[in-house]
Scaffold this motif. Structure first.
Motif, mmCIF file in Angstrom:
data_model
loop_
_atom_site.group_PDB
_atom_site.id
_atom_site.type_symbol
_atom_site.label_atom_id
_atom_site.label_comp_id
_atom_site.label_asym_id
_atom_site.label_seq_id
_atom_site.Cartn_x
_atom_site.Cartn_y
_atom_site.Cartn_z
ATOM 1 N N ALA A 1 -23.914 55.134 -35.770
ATOM 2 C CA ALA A 1 -23.870 56.383 -35.002
ATOM 3 C C ALA A 1 -23.313 57.536 -35.832
ATOM 4 C CB ALA A 1 -23.046 56.201 -33.736
ATOM 5 N N GLY A 2 -22.332 57.250 -36.655
ATOM 6 C CA GLY A 2 -21.742 58.302 -37.475
ATOM 7 C C GLY A 2 -20.908 59.305 -36.706
ATOM 8 N N GLU A 3 -20.617 59.012 -35.463
ATOM 9 C CA GLU A 3 -19.775 59.873 -34.630
ATOM 10 C C GLU A 3 -19.092 58.989 -33.586
ATOM 11 O OE1 GLU A 3 -22.143 62.646 -32.413
ATOM 12 O OE2 GLU A 3 -23.371 61.102 -31.522
ATOM 13 N N PRO A 4 -17.982 59.452 -33.009
ATOM 14 C CA PRO A 4 -17.312 58.652 -31.985
ATOM 15 C C PRO A 4 -18.236 58.408 -30.787
ATOM 16 C CG PRO A 4 -15.879 60.405 -32.766
ATOM 17 C CD PRO A 4 -17.244 60.669 -33.334
ATOM 18 N N LEU A 5 -18.158 57.199 -30.261
ATOM 19 C CA LEU A 5 -18.974 56.822 -29.100
ATOM 20 C C LEU A 5 -18.095 56.308 -27.967
ATOM 21 C CD1 LEU A 5 -21.892 54.753 -30.737
ATOM 22 C CD2 LEU A 5 -21.895 57.176 -30.098
#
Length: 124
Positions: A25-29
């Motif tokens: 994802a490369g970002e917070p989920l």
């Protein structure tokens, strides 16, 4: 009642899948977005539990997102592997024996790589 043990995942497999989803994802989920990214039928509470355990281990960081949290890995896959290796090494009092056994079991390519890394470390 069916044989539930046949359906069980190997220990750590679900944690690894959750981490892979976070890295991809490369970002917070949020747990809900992790669940969607996994693409397998898991309860949201199961995903939340896994994320909470990873947070307790220091493998993921969390930030507030609405009423819950969003999670992000604290390091990349090689960093996590290195941390696990250090953790295993720290469990044994005879670090020299553990390192000697580890090195003796390296294949030729990995041994050359390790030698090159050690040489670079001495030079730098």
């Amino acid at each position: 009642m069916g044989d539930e043990s046949a359906e069980r995942r190997p220990a750590g497999e679900l944690e690894a899948e959750v981490l892979a989803a976070l890295w991809a994802a490369g970002e917070p989920l949020t747990p809900g977005r992790v669940r969607k990214a996994l693409g397998v039928p898991l309860a949201r509470t199961t995903v939340t539990t896994i994320l909470s355990r990873l947070h307790e281990k220091g493998t993921v960081a969390r930030t507030r997102s609405g009423r819950g949290y969003a999670y992000a890995p604290t390091e990349d896959a090689p960093g996590l592997t290195a941390r696990r290796m250090h953790s295993e090494l720290a469990k044994d009092e005879d670090r020299g024996a553990v390192l000697a056994r580890f090195v003796s079991q390296l294949n030729d390519e990995d041994e050359r790589l390790l030698r090159a890394l050690l040489d670079d470390g001495e030079a730098g």
